[in-house]
Enzyme design. Sequence first.
Site, PDB file in Angstrom:
ATOM      1  N   LYS A 178       0.794  -1.138   0.033  1.00 48.79           N
ATOM      2  CA  LYS A 178      -0.014  -0.253   0.229  1.00 48.79           C
ATOM      3  C   LYS A 178       0.866   1.344   0.007  1.00 48.79           C
ATOM      4  CE  LYS A 178       0.969   1.443   4.371  1.00 48.79           C
ATOM      5  NZ  LYS A 178       1.618   2.507   4.697  1.00 48.79           N
ATOM      6  N   ASP A 204      -2.856  -1.065   9.922  1.00 51.28           N
ATOM      7  CA  ASP A 204      -3.121  -1.404   8.688  1.00 51.28           C
ATOM      8  C   ASP A 204      -3.613  -2.841   8.116  1.00 51.28           C
ATOM      9  OD1 ASP A 204      -2.155   1.142   7.917  1.00 51.28           O
ATOM     10  OD2 ASP A 204       0.145   0.572   7.560  1.00 51.28           O
TER      11      ASP A 204
END
Length: 307
Positions: free
Chosen positions: A11, A137
């Site tokens: 990401k 996350d």
Amino acid sequence: MKEVKIFSPAKINLFLNVLHKREDAYHEIETVLQVIDIYDEVTLRDREKGIKIICPEEGVPRGKGNLAYRAAEIILRETELDRGVEIEIKKEIPIAAGLGGGSSNAAAVLVGLKELWNLRSLTKERLQGLAKGLGMDVPFFIKGGRALGKGRGEELTPLRAGKSFWLTLIVPGFKVSTAWVYQSLNLDLTRKRKSLKIIMNDLKTRSGTDWSSILYNRLEEVTERKYPCVGRIKESLRALGGVALMSGSGPAVFGIFPGRREAERAGAILEGEFTNSPEVRKPGSGKEKVYVAKTFSGGIEVEKLKV
């Protein structure tokens, strides 16, 4: 032996603001997370007892210090199964670079064990609940795509990803501790930023190459101060026509370009510029890496179960 293979993506953070330190010692943040198509490969194999991590990459913990290990522990505890699992991780996502590789691997284990052991009671919502206990996350990677994260980052609101865009990603050959970056951040220094509402609207209505006024990362001030090369990489990407930002706590820096050709050109130029640079490659560190990647709207990808 039953096994399942999962592709675990990286990401980037398109926006990351740190608001204040919380009573639980974590930081209250606002962030926009976006999945990109750089993957680790995680293979889960059924075994009678115990959790075993296999990974040749230096610096990857083999025990409870690995989020993937802890994800397997949570599933075993939650389901009360008397089983074990071997977790093999083939790394492509650089470690401690601000790209979420460890969190993505943990999410891959949660999703993969559901498939390996046919755990139908583990809905996506329940998996996300379990993921919150692993790291800020990890819940994001269960769904992937693009999302707004609040709280510690685990309070997620899915965002429409829109059209994919191409980026050049430069990862210096040294690691940065996320904990150190947050501890070193001086929150007494105020930073004036656009309201989150305006940021969200601009993300919807503007293209990636017109995000120079949107992209923001409060943690840059810490990482760049200790590692000035991070700022110079951003300047190089901008000089080649990109819109550049550090991801997470760094040191990875990405530049958004109009298309694949421009991203590949920038990657080729910067690979030559930074290869063997004493600033980018610290003594005893790994090799710097240059990637050309694309955003996408998916997340964890599970291959068919093998028996």
